[in-house]
Design an enzyme around this catalytic site. Structure first.
Site, PDB file in Angstrom:
ATOM      1  N   SER A   1      66.117   8.956  20.354  1.00  0.00           N
ATOM      2  CA  SER A   1      65.940   7.951  21.395  1.00  0.00           C
ATOM      3  C   SER A   1      67.317   7.574  21.942  1.00  0.00           C
ATOM      4  O   SER A   1      68.234   7.292  21.179  1.00  0.00           O
ATOM      5  CB  SER A   1      65.263   6.729  20.791  1.00  0.00           C
ATOM      6  OG  SER A   1      65.223   5.722  21.744  1.00  0.00           O
ATOM      7  N   GLY A   2      67.456   7.614  23.261  1.00  0.00           N
ATOM      8  CA  GLY A   2      68.744   7.259  23.879  1.00  0.00           C
ATOM      9  C   GLY A   2      69.685   8.428  24.021  1.00  0.00           C
ATOM     10  O   GLY A   2      70.821   8.267  24.426  1.00  0.00           O
TER      11      GLY A   2
ATOM     12  N   THR B   1      65.085  11.548  28.996  1.00  0.00           N
ATOM     13  CA  THR B   1      64.410  11.191  30.237  1.00  0.00           C
ATOM     14  C   THR B   1      65.304  11.494  31.442  1.00  0.00           C
ATOM     15  O   THR B   1      64.845  12.036  32.440  1.00  0.00           O
ATOM     16  CB  THR B   1      64.022   9.702  30.212  1.00  0.00           C
ATOM     17  OG1 THR B   1      63.300   9.485  29.010  1.00  0.00           O
ATOM     18  CG2 THR B   1      63.169   9.338  31.389  1.00  0.00           C
TER      19      THR B   1
ATOM     20  N   ASN C   1      68.268   2.072  23.298  1.00  0.00           N
ATOM     21  CA  ASN C   1      68.269   2.533  24.680  1.00  0.00           C
ATOM     22  C   ASN C   1      67.670   1.425  25.541  1.00  0.00           C
ATOM     23  O   ASN C   1      66.606   0.903  25.244  1.00  0.00           O
ATOM     24  CB  ASN C   1      67.407   3.809  24.748  1.00  0.00           C
ATOM     25  CG  ASN C   1      67.392   4.409  26.148  1.00  0.00           C
ATOM     26  OD1 ASN C   1      67.903   3.826  27.093  1.00  0.00           O
ATOM     27  ND2 ASN C   1      66.796   5.576  26.254  1.00  0.00           N
TER      28      ASN C   1
ATOM     29  N   SER D   1      64.183   2.823  27.154  1.00  0.00           N
ATOM     30  CA  SER D   1      63.597   3.792  26.228  1.00  0.00           C
ATOM     31  C   SER D   1      62.135   4.072  26.591  1.00  0.00           C
ATOM     32  O   SER D   1      61.368   3.149  26.848  1.00  0.00           O
ATOM     33  CB  SER D   1      63.686   3.207  24.821  1.00  0.00           C
ATOM     34  OG  SER D   1      63.133   4.112  23.919  1.00  0.00           O
ATOM     35  N   SER D   2      61.802   5.357  26.646  1.00  0.00           N
ATOM     36  CA  SER D   2      60.393   5.691  26.945  1.00  0.00           C
ATOM     37  C   SER D   2      59.582   5.395  25.691  1.00  0.00           C
ATOM     38  O   SER D   2      59.885   5.907  24.627  1.00  0.00           O
ATOM     39  CB  SER D   2      60.249   7.158  27.300  1.00  0.00           C
ATOM     40  OG  SER D   2      61.381   7.608  27.976  1.00  0.00           O
TER      41      SER D   2
ATOM     42  N   GLY E   1      62.024  10.918  20.826  1.00  0.00           N
ATOM     43  CA  GLY E   1      62.763  11.694  19.839  1.00  0.00           C
ATOM     44  C   GLY E   1      62.487  11.212  18.431  1.00  0.00           C
ATOM     45  O   GLY E   1      61.786  10.224  18.207  1.00  0.00           O
TER      46      GLY E   1
ATOM     47  N   GLU F   1      62.703   9.410  15.171  1.00  0.00           N
ATOM     48  CA  GLU F   1      63.113   8.017  14.976  1.00  0.00           C
ATOM     49  C   GLU F   1      63.228   7.680  13.505  1.00  0.00           C
ATOM     50  O   GLU F   1      62.300   7.930  12.736  1.00  0.00           O
ATOM     51  CB  GLU F   1      62.115   7.065  15.646  1.00  0.00           C
ATOM     52  CG  GLU F   1      62.301   7.033  17.144  1.00  0.00           C
ATOM     53  CD  GLU F   1      61.421   6.036  17.845  1.00  0.00           C
ATOM     54  OE1 GLU F   1      60.551   5.440  17.179  1.00  0.00           O
ATOM     55  OE2 GLU F   1      61.588   5.862  19.068  1.00  0.00           O
TER      56      GLU F   1
HETATM   57  N1  LIG Z   1      73.454  12.773  32.104  1.00  0.00           N
HETATM   58  C1  LIG Z   1      73.623  11.462  32.032  1.00  0.00           C
HETATM   59  N2  LIG Z   1      74.531  10.893  32.836  1.00  0.00           N
HETATM   60  C2  LIG Z   1      74.732   9.566  32.792  1.00  0.00           C
HETATM   61  N3  LIG Z   1      74.089   8.733  31.957  1.00  0.00           N
HETATM   62  C3  LIG Z   1      73.156   9.239  31.139  1.00  0.00           C
HETATM   63  C4  LIG Z   1      72.879  10.629  31.146  1.00  0.00           C
HETATM   64  N4  LIG Z   1      71.926  10.829  30.238  1.00  0.00           N
HETATM   65  C5  LIG Z   1      71.618   9.634  29.695  1.00  0.00           C
HETATM   66  N5  LIG Z   1      72.345   8.669  30.237  1.00  0.00           N
HETATM   67  C6  LIG Z   1      72.335   7.228  29.893  1.00  0.00           C
HETATM   68  O1  LIG Z   1      71.717   7.052  28.674  1.00  0.00           O
HETATM   69  C7  LIG Z   1      70.583   6.182  28.778  1.00  0.00           C
HETATM   70  C8  LIG Z   1      69.461   6.683  27.917  1.00  0.00           C
HETATM   71  O2  LIG Z   1      68.953   7.884  28.424  1.00  0.00           O
HETATM   72  P1  LIG Z   1      67.424   8.259  28.323  1.00  0.00           P
HETATM   73  O3  LIG Z   1      67.259   9.524  29.053  1.00  0.00           O
HETATM   74  O4  LIG Z   1      66.577   7.131  28.732  1.00  0.00           O
HETATM   75  O5  LIG Z   1      67.275   8.490  26.803  1.00  0.00           O
HETATM   76  P2  LIG Z   1      65.993   9.001  26.021  1.00  0.00           P
HETATM   77  O6  LIG Z   1      64.955   9.288  27.040  1.00  0.00           O
HETATM   78  O7  LIG Z   1      66.471  10.197  25.308  1.00  0.00           O
HETATM   79  O8  LIG Z   1      65.638   7.926  25.143  1.00  0.00           O
HETATM   80  C9  LIG Z   1      70.214   6.215  30.220  1.00  0.00           C
HETATM   81  O9  LIG Z   1      69.619   5.010  30.596  1.00  0.00           O
HETATM   82  C10 LIG Z   1      71.535   6.434  30.895  1.00  0.00           C
HETATM   83  O10 LIG Z   1      72.179   5.203  31.033  1.00  0.00           O
HETATM   84 MG   LIG Z   2      63.191   8.546  27.326  1.00  0.00          MG
END
Ligand SMILES: Nc1ncnc2c1ncn2[C@@H]1O[C@H](COP(=O)(O)OP(=O)(O)O)[C@@H](O)[C@H]1O
Ligand SMILES: [Mg+2]
Length: 1078
Positions: free
Chosen positions: A107-108, A112, A157, A160-161, A387, A389
């Protein structure tokens, strides 16, 4: 801009982990760190992309980047998620292979975000057109809607989804998007009623309260204040960098684009509001006669508002919170609910309401983005699932999530290995077996139909009798104790009996990604996911279209006495379907790693990354990739890259690429075991060999650069020289031409000058001749003209009137003159010289002449007058004139003398007998004889004397006797002094030293002073030998009396002195004469 032709150019660390040398966990992580620090967040393991979360926005997602990666080979450019997306899209479009993109990570870690980059890349490169753009827009805009309802802030995050998402994007044969299907997995609905510390409820609640207009909130009977709602956590209600109000507008906009009707949106918001209201319901116990407590709603206001919102009859709902009907076979039994049960029911309703709403939203979106055609579609699936956890407190949700990740890992292993193997077979290379950890055994522990943990749980839930989480744990302890990945205190396995990190109400599973401790509390409940039928029926009765659809089981007509499926079962089934689905597709992996736990850019925590690298099995992944051959490349690009290392292949290889590579490698003496020739690719066993090639290439490139430089410099110098030479010729030609031209122009202009002079001279000569000729002609003409003129005038003059004027004029003038003179003659004035009259002039033009005539006339008249004079008279007048000259305007006595004729002899000296004797004494003729007064110096009185004047002397004689008193020759006389006044005093001054001077000067007085002095003066003037006698006219003069000089002073007389002249002696030296003023 540098042009890249290979991933190997300008690498930071290594772009592909397969090339790492030597391969160890340390070098692996060091490589990641090095790249991360240089903002290179993507690294490959073969075709798998590792993505590090940068926690900051990087400029690598621009439209230019999209263009850069478009239609390029995977290894051509630096690692990028776009390269993977491009590869997947092209193989979907061109090779008709369905694709799936599997994004995994904690997660984070950026899953996404990665899924969004993939989707936006595909949207950017696929076809365009109005319809296609609309589909794209709808697909992209489904994201904000789902994120608002399904994402929340967690400690890991901020966005977070809280649900798993798998989206199939469908394309037509051209690669244009047609639509999509979204599947959602297990929304974390417990979050609706309770959030861990530092976390929030789903975004939509906060967005609605912050962003909705006052009007909307009023309609929804909501208050903007978060603190009014029990279900909203307050300690982290606002998130840094997240503008809930703006997000709300985005979501509303996205819903509109996706195709939600206005009333649908309203219904959705009403449900959200209802959940919030539901959270505010509170219960109190009410004792019943049977001794049990029955729950009652404390404050019915919230209930009332909620029922109004959803169109539910308040009493029905109220009852559902107090009673529960249990139906068994044909019987219906109603039991009361205590307060705890009422709260349980309330939360169950809220959770169900929300999760069903979420599922409905997904379906509704699917309806909108559904492909419109029935024709065959190509599919690209994007899986963004929660992811792995590991929390301090892990419950049923974590168990399910981790199970899902376990399954994904499985297909990752299966598919990567399978793919590797397939490639070897495809390329005709011998397959060597590779050792790796297969997590199938863990999957089996969880999902086995007979004795898997999920099956145990279901069994427990369905079992009649008292079922608790503890009984479930007991069951696990007995069934799974032997499993090598299962750990529990109560299992007979003595190994854990003393493990104090493992509490009694927990069990632990050794997941592929690490050990996770699960607390059994709530497992049964959550698996059951129980919603009392009374509540679902109450919901079904609602007068609200959406609520009714969400609770179909509430329909009394369709009462289903079967227990609903458990959550675990449902999840296992959907994961099963997903896995099947994925297995039919060509997988593409994005493995997300988070560099730190602080959501901070620039921090790279080794231990955290190491942990993720381990459980994601990345090292194994590399090993598998390197087990046979570390590096492979198609023959064409390989030959293209290294052809300069061998003479035969440089600069062009004519034959097939494979043979070229063979020649090349043979030439470089690479050991035969280091490579294998596949059908379309060369396989290199060791990264060392590749680096050897690269190094050689680098050196060769340097040489080549020198060569190119040399040739280029030579070429440049030669071209420069040739240019100079050419230029010199041009310049010389131009110069010569210029010089010749100048010379020619000089000659020409000289010739012209000479010519012009000659012509000028000739022309002037001719002109002169012509002029002369012409003048002669003109002269002749003029002369003849004059001649003729004269002739004619002479002949005709008499006839000319022109002459008349002058004649008339002359005549007139003559006449005027005649008349003038005649008139003048008549009016002539008298002949008297004193007559001043003169006739007036008749004409102005005669003015000058008139005056002149007058003057002439006067002169003439005077002459005439003078000519009448006798000699005697003339002398008399001369005397008078002399007197006038001497005294006019000088002495006041003069005017009275003018009228009196100068007689000369007033005493008749010749005749008077008295003066016979005297007369005889005087020799010369007496010019003047008169009686004068001699002034006495002593008293100023006069004594009469006869004064005689002759030509030579003057004589003073006694009046009575005629006796001469004094005779003075005129030569002794120096001057005469008289006054200016009307007196008759005069002093005769004698020359000093003369004989007569001894007696002194004479001071005399006479009325005929003027005559006396005039005559005296005239004698002086007439005689030649004597000088003229000076006449001083002054009112004060000195008189020499014997010795003394006496001053005689004349003063105006006053009436007191009488009318006569009076002389008085003032003192010895002054005689004062007072003269009466006339
Ligand atoms: N390629 C990227 N460039 C800039 N910031 C990113 C990138 N990937 C993730 N982030 C940052 O990390 C945070 C968490 O990403 P997210 O995709 O929501 O995580 P996950 O879905 O894996 O939990 C996002 O809100 C963003 O701020
Ligand atoms: Mg996500």
């Amino acid at each position: 801009m540098e042009v890249k032709t290979s991933l190997l150019d300008n690498m930071i660390g290594v772009g592909d982990m397969v090339l790492i040398e030597p391969l160890s966990e340390d070098t692996f992580i060091e490589n990641l760190r090095k790249r991360f620090e240089h903002n290179e967040i993507y690294t490959y393991i073969g075709s798998v992309v590792i993505s590090m979360n940068p926690y900051k926005s990087l400029p690598i997602y621009t439209a230019e980047k999209v263009e850069e990666y478009r239609n390029r080979n995977f290894y051509e450019l630096s690692p990028h998620i776009y390269a993977l997306a491009d590869e997947a899209y092209r193989s979907l479009r061109d090779q008709d292979k369905d694709q799936c993109i599997l994004i995994t990570g904690e997660s984070g870690a950026g899953k996404t975000e990665a899924s969004k980059f993939v989707m936006s890349y595909v949207a950017a490169v696929c076809g365009k057109g109005q319809e296609v753009n609309k589909v794209k827009e709808q697909l992209l805009q489904s994201n904000p809607v789902l994120e608002a309802f399904g994402n929340a802030k967690t400690v890991r995050n901020d966005n977070s989804s809280r649900f798993g998402k798998y989206m199939d994007i469908e394309f037509d044969f051209k690669g244009d998007p047609l639509g999509g299907v979204i599947s959602n997995y297990l929304l974390e609905k417990s979050r609706v009623v309770k959030q861990p510390r530092g976390e929030r409820n789903f975004h939509i609640f906060y967005q609605l309260l912050s962003g909705a207009s006052d009007d909307t909130l009023k309609k929804l009977k909501l208050d903007r204040d978060f603190s009014k709602y029990n279900y909203l956590s307050l300690d982290s209600a606002t998130v840094n960098g997240l503008d809930d109000a703006a997000c709300f507008r985005t979501v509303r906009n996205a819903m509109q684009i996706v195709g939600f009707m206005e009333d649908e949106v309203q219904s959705v918001l009403e449900l959200v509001a209802a959940v919030l209201k539901l959270g505010n319901l509170e219960f109190k116990p009410e004792s019943r006669c049977n001794g049990f407590d029955e729950s009652r709603i404390k404050d019915k206001n919230d209930l009332k508002e909620m029922c109004e919102l959803l169109g539910i009859e308040q009493s029905v709902l109220e009852r559902a919170f107090s009673f529960r009907t249990v139906e068994a076979k044909m019987e219906k039994v109603s039991t009361t609910l205590n307060v705890a049960q009422a709260y349980y029911a309330r939360d169950a309703l809220a959770k169900n309401l929300y999760s069903r709403l979420f599922s409905w939203l997904v379906n509704r979106i699917n309806e909108s983005i559904k492909a419109q055609t029935k024709s065959r579609k190509k599919v690209m699936g994007v899986l963004d699932i929660y992811g792995f956890e590991i929390f301090e407190d892990n419950s049923f949700e974590q168990f399910i999530i981790n199970y899902c990740n376990e399954k994904l890992q499985q297909i990752f292993i299966e598919l990567t290995l399978r793919e590797e193997q397939e490639e070897y077979i495809r390329e005709g290379i011998e397959w060597t077996n590779i050792e790796y950890f297969n997590n199938a055994i863990i999957c089996d522990l969880i999902e086995n139909n007979k004795n898997g943990i999920l099956a145990m749980l279901d069994e427990e839930c369905l079992r009649p009798g008292t079922v608790t989480d503890e009984t479930f744990l007991d069951k696990l302890n007995t069934v799974c104790a032997e499993h090598q990945h299962f750990e529990s205190r109560q299992s007979k396995n003595s190994k854990f009996l003393t493990d104090h990190s493992l509490p009694h109400n927990c069990f632990r599973i050794q997941h592929y990604a690490g050990k996770v401790l699960y607390r059994v509390e709530g497992f049964v409940d959550k698996n059951n996911d129980l919603l009392y039928r009374d509540l679902s029926q109450a919901m079904y009765k609602a007068n609200h279209s959406l609520i009714k659809i969400l609770f179909p089981e509430g329909n009394p007509a369709k009462v289903n006495l079967k227990r609903p499926l458990t959550a675990g079962f449902q999840f296992r089934a959907s994961v099963g379907t997903l896995m099947k689905n994925l297995l039919t597709k060509n997988p593409n992996y994005i493995r997300c790693i988070k560099p730190n736990d602080k959501k901070a850019a620039h921090i790279f925590t080794d231990s955290l990354v190491c942990h993720q690298v381990r459980y994601l099995g990345l090292m194994e992944n590399v090993r598998v990739r390197r087990a046979g051959y570390a590096f492979r490349q198609a023959y064409e690009p390989c030959l293209e890259r290294y052809k300069m290392l061998c003479k035969q292949t440089w600069p062009h290889w004519k034959g097939p690429a494979r043979e070229g590579v063979e020649v090349l490698l043979k030439n470089l003496q690479v050991p035969a075991e280091e490579f294998a020739y596949g059908r379309s690719k060369i396989f290199i066993r060791n990264p060392r060999t590749l680096f050897f090639l690269e190094e050689k290439r680098r050196q060769c490139l340097e040489d080549l650069a020198t060569l190119i430089q040399k040739i280029y410099r030579g070429w440049k110098c030669r071209t420069h020289f040739l240019l100079l030479k050419k230029s010199q010729v041009v310049v010389a030609a131009w110069y010569r031409r210029f010089a010749q031209q100048k010379k020619y122009q000089n000659i020409r202009s000289s010739a012209l000058v000479v010519q012009s002079y000659i012509r000028g001279w000739k022309a002037r000569k001719l002109l002169r001749e012509l002029k002369h000729k012409k003048r002669c002609e003109e002269a002749v003409t003029t002369i003849s003209a004059y001649w003729h003129g004269t002739q004619v005038r002479r002949e005709y003059r008499k006839f000319f009137r022109a002459n008349a004027g002058k004649k008339i004029y002359d005549f007139t003038i003559q006449r005027i003159m005649q008349k003038y003179f005649m008139g003048l003659k008549k009016t002539m004035p008298s002949m008297s010289p004193v007559d001043k009259s003169w006739p007036a002039r008749p004409y102005g033009f005669l003015d000058g002449m008139h005056q002149e005539l007058r003057r002439i006339f006067h002169l003439w008249r005077c002459k005439k007058y003078r000519s009448q004079f006798t000699e005697e008279k003339k002398a008399t007048y001369e005397e008078k004139l002399a007197a006038s000259e001497l005294f006019k305007d000088k002495k006041a006595l003069y005017p009275s003398s003018v009228g009196q004729p100068f007689k000369g002899d007033y005493v008749e000296i010749t005749k008077n007998p008295k003066y016979q004797k005297l007369n005889s004494l005087v020799e010369d003729k007496v010019l003047l004889a008169d009686v004068v007064s001699k002034i006495n110096r002593a008293n100023g009185k006069g004594a009469p004397r006869i004064f005689l004047l002759t030509k030579k002397s003057l004589v003073l004689a006694d009046q009575k006797t005629g006796q001469v008193k004094a005779s003075v020759p005129l030569l002794d006389l120096s001057s005469v002094s008289v006054s200016t006044q009307s007196d008759g005093f005069f002093a005769l001054k004698l020359k000093e030293g003369s004989t007569s001077a001894a007696k002194g000067d004479f001071l005399l007085s006479s009325d005929r002073l003027i005559e006396i002095i005039t005559k005296l003066h005239r004698i002086g003037a007439a005689s030649a030998e004597r000088n003229q006698i000076n006449i001083d006219i002054s009112d004060e003069f000195l008189v020499q009396f014997k010795q003394d000089k006496v001053c005689v002073k004349f003063i105006p007389g006053t009436p007191k002195n009488g009318n006569g002249v009076a002389c008085k002696r003032k003192n010895n030296r002054l005689l004062e004469v007072s003269v009466p003023s006339p």
